[in-house]
Scaffold this active site. Structure first.
Site, PDB file in Angstrom:
ATOM      1  N   ASP A 165       1.000  -1.187   0.002  1.00  0.00           N
ATOM      2  CA  ASP A 165       0.070   0.002   0.028  1.00  0.00           C
ATOM      3  C   ASP A 165       0.750   1.280  -0.009  1.00  0.00           C
ATOM      4  OD1 ASP A 165      -1.939   1.740   0.136  1.00  0.00           O
ATOM      5  OD2 ASP A 165      -3.038   0.855   1.637  1.00  0.00           O
TER       6      ASP A 165
HETATM    7  C1  BGC Z   1      -4.988   3.375  -0.123  1.00  0.00           C
HETATM    8  C2  BGC Z   1      -5.155   2.436  -1.202  1.00  0.00           C
HETATM    9  C3  BGC Z   1      -4.972   2.979  -2.727  1.00  0.00           C
HETATM   10  C4  BGC Z   1      -3.445   3.855  -2.589  1.00  0.00           C
HETATM   11  C5  BGC Z   1      -3.338   4.526  -3.830  1.00  0.00           C
HETATM   12  C6  BGC Z   1      -3.782   4.195  -0.181  1.00  0.00           C
HETATM   13  O1  BGC Z   1      -4.066   5.309   0.662  1.00  0.00           O
HETATM   14  O2  BGC Z   1      -4.915   2.574   1.027  1.00  0.00           O
HETATM   15  O3  BGC Z   1      -6.228   1.657  -1.276  1.00  0.00           O
HETATM   16  O4  BGC Z   1      -4.952   2.113  -3.684  1.00  0.00           O
HETATM   17  O5  BGC Z   1      -3.630   4.763  -1.513  1.00  0.00           O
HETATM   18  O6  BGC Z   1      -3.934   5.596  -3.937  1.00  0.00           O
END
Ligand code: BGC
Length: 727
Positions: A236
């Site tokens: 993540d």
């Molecule tokens: C989120 C993810 C997301 C990623 C990219 C993170 O803050 O938890 O679900 O895909 O950002 O935007």
């Protein structure tokens, strides 16, 4: 999963320098890695998210590019999809998402989000499907298959046990082994083993002491070894915290939200450790193999590179698919006078009251935000559905205070990883603007809107209240503080009910809200999960009887927060450490066990017709190898006057067991459409896994011989027929 030429991977690997390899295993922009031009290896382009392809951001600046070329189809949320209980629609939705992602030039779409909806307050619940691992698994598999047909990788997220937003980067989530295996892992296991998800996202949180993206037990043991996963594991965004640990575990790509790309843990810091001899280059090679395998699977490189699907976005077919899903996800919770009759409404006035009647939701929620080509609100949908012979009028009814405005031009994501202290400093430096509204002003505005709405309700012949939550509450990065409806909606609903006892209440939300002050008094109640580009049109179709509702709740709606396992057993929303003390008692498993009457139970949803369940025929079949299967069949008849769809739900209860087992658990379901008077036979095959539990001492799922009760019904608490089988 698509098989690729492993020799090809080794061939390319040999050509790569260490720097080139390192470029491939970390973000070189917020949403892509770096390619190796001289070898024809392109960057890997990712994009959020579950409800459509996110709009474009600049590579190293959290400012949207802002052109008009990134509008897309806004898909019903994962909650809406789960409420359909329809595997075909899950496939269709995935297919649309894959085509749109490919159409927008993406390689990896960061979805579906399948974390367990452990309780009502998680801010990202709307991005997730259900409280039940079986329902999640059954919908996730066709969804991912649909996505990947377009040569785009699904990125199933967030692995694992990521069911709260509070302190999401650091919180240590403590979950026992059996609970992980029975509740928090099955969706991911199905995504990997049955759907062959090409990628998976490691969650932000720690799991039992280690950050998920550096967690050998989770990534190396469970994912790679037990589930034999050869796909790509992506962190993540900002989920990596240490170089050696991240490098030496099965994680393949580090992504983050800051623009110091060369300083990411898997960039220069890793290079240093390799040059020092502390880490072998082979550690990086392992990751490169997985990335090259992904690229071959996606036809980004290799002999098939000219055969890659082109994708498409904003097609009429995509909007049609979104409409169908919306229609089946909207759930009728109570009914006395619906559907409304166009004939009776001829020449009359309808009042749509409540901000969600007119509000647009596609552009909110956090990383799930998108630029929808359009979004049909309930108000617009009703006007489209009724035409000019009925006057549809609107009143906001309640006031939404302005959120504090940030002065600096930035996305929330830029500040999303900052600690409270850092955020304070950042704000002090960059300046913030408060909303400027005083408490008195807010109260005055609330009073005024309420008075207008009550007056309109009195004047009109029919009232539809459309309220609930919005993406100020159903939002990434924070959890709700309680289950209450915001903006004094309870009072407004109660006062409206005094004037129009038969009015319809429509509640938008991605998770349960407390309705107990008025749920007993209301005649017609509709649950509206965020339902996509044509959501308002779908709602109007249901309210006007053009569509017979068939949604079923994918999670329990408790009466109030005090009834939830989070409140009674704890813990939820704590900082630093959160122990899932509720264990297996998630959702209906808990309410059944404790004998707590929810407001609306798991699997509940009404139709404009009625269904009769015939007797169950059950046969236990033994294979030559000694495994047993229970074959079930029963007839279902539409006993009402209109065509409709019923979701037949199969639960299993273990009559006697050496360990604790929930009172009953969902093991299968089928959705079928029946014309008035039509009877159809529905069959189910339950393998031994439907009767098993995870034995911690055996480190495996086991089935204990004995009696099991099979309960078949229209919801988890509307069991129509049951039968006992002996295994
Ligand atoms: C989120 C993810 C997301 C990623 C990219 C993170 O803050 O938890 O679900 O895909 O950002 O935007």
């Amino acid at each position: 999963m698509r098989k690729v030429d492993e020799n090809k991977i080794e061939e390319i690997l040999k050509e790569l320098t260490l720097d080139e390899k390192l470029d491939m295993i970390h973000g070189n922009a917020f949403f892509h890695t770096k390619g190796v031009e001289r070898l024809g290896i392109p960057p890997l382009y990712t994009s959020d998210g579950p409800m459509g392809v996110r709009y474009e951001y600049h590579d190293a600046n959290w400012v949207p590019v802002g052109l008009s070329d990134d509008y897309v189809t806004y898909l019903p949320s994962n909650t809406a999809l789960a409420a359909t209980w329809n595997r075909e629609l899950a496939y269709e939705t995935g297919k649309v998402l894959g085509e749109e992602a490919r159409g927008r030039g993406k390689d990896v779409i960061l979805g579906p989000g399948i974390n367990i909806k452990r309780g009502p307050l998680c801010g990202r619940n709307f991005e997730y499907m259900s409280e039940d691992p079986k329902l999640i698994s059954e919908l996730t598999v066709p969804f991912i298959k649909g996505v990947q047909e377009s040569d785009v990788a699904a990125c199933v997220k967030h692995f694992a046990a990521n069911s709260q937003e509070t302190d999401r980067l650091m919180v240590d989530t403590i979950v026992d082994e059996r609970t992980l295996q029975e509740i928090y892992f099955p969706g991911f296991k199905a995504a990997v083993r049955e759907a062959g998800s090409y990628t998976i996202m490691g969650a932000y949180n720690k799991l039992n002491g280690e950050h998920c993206c550096e967690n050998k037990e989770l990534l190396d043991k469970v994912l790679r070894s037990d589930w034999e996963y050869d796909g790509t594991i992506i962190s993540d965004w900002g989920g990596v915290h240490r170089t050696k640990e991240a490098a030496e575990c099965a994680l393949d790509i580090e992504m983050s939200v800051t623009d110091n790309f060369d300083e990411y843990y898997l960039a220069n810091p890793l290079k240093k450790l390799i040059e020092n001899g502390e880490i072998s280059e082979e550690t990086v090679n392992k990751k490169i193999r997985n990335i090259l395998r992904l690229m071959l699977r996606l036809k980004m490189i290799g002999d098939d590179a000219d055969k890659r699907a082109a994708g498409s976005f904003n097609t009429p077919e995509h909007r049609e698919a979104a409409l169908k899903t919306a229609q089946e996800g909207i759930t009728l919770l109570k009914n006395k006078t619906l559907p409304l009759s166009r004939k009776k409404l001829y020449g009359k006035r309808i009042a749509v009251i409540g901000q969600n009647g007119a509000k647009i939701h596609s552009n909110g929620g956090g990383s799930a935000e998108i630029k929808a080509l359009f979004e049909i609100s309930p108000l617009l949908g009703l006007k489209m559905g009724l035409g000019g012979n009925t006057k549809v009028e609107y009143a906001g009814g309640y006031y939404i205070p302005m959120p504090p405005q940030q002065k600096f031009a930035t996305s929330w994501q830029e500040t999303s990883l900052m600690s409270k202290e850092e955020l304070k400093e950042f704000c002090a430096k960059n300046g913030t603007l408060e909303s400027g509204e005083t408490k008195e002003q807010i109260e005055e505005r609330t009073r005024k809107l309420k008075a207008e709405a009550l007056k309109l309700a009195e004047e009109c012949d029919e009232v539809i209240f459309v309220g609930g939550l919005n993406h100020d509450f159903d939002v990434e990065g924070g959890d709700r503080k309680d289950m209450k409806l915001p903006y004094n909606q309870d009072e407004l609903i109660l006062e409206l009910l005094e004037r129009k006892p038969d009015m319809t209440v429509v509640i938008f939300a991605g998770s349960p809200v407390d309705m107990h002050r008025w749920a007993g008094k209301v005649s017609n109640l509709v649950y509206m999960p965020y339902s996509g580009i044509r959501g308002g049109e779908a709602l109007a179709g249901i309210l006007l009887g053009d569509v017979n509702p068939s949604g079923k709740l994918p999670e329990t709606f408790p009466k109030c927060y005090e009834d939830t396992p989070m409140f009674r057993i704890g813990e939820f929303g704590t900082e630093g450490r959160v122990e899932f003390k509720d264990g297996l008692k998630v959702g209906y498993r808990y309410y059944d066990d404790e004998g707590i009457e929810p407001e609306f139970c798991f699997g509940h949803g009404l139709s404009y017709t009625s269904f009769e369940y015939g007797d169950i025929t059950a046969n236990v079949i033994k294979s030559a190898e000694g495994t047993q299967t229970v074959q079930l069949s029963m007839s279902i008849t539409n006993t009402g006057a209109v065509i409709g769809k019923e979701t037949v739900q199969v639960y299993v209860a273990d009559k006697e067991c050496s360990v604790y087992r929930p009172k009953k658990e969902l093991k299968d379901f089928a959705k079928l459409e029946l014309k008035p008077g039509e009877t159809r036979t529905v069959s189910f095959k339950l393998g031994e896994d439907a009767f098993s539990f995870y034995s911690v001492s055996n480190k495996a799922f086991v089935t204990e011989p004995g009696e099991f009760e099979i309960l078949i019904g229209s919801s988890s608490r509307d069991i129509r027929k049951s039968v006992v089988v002996t295994l």
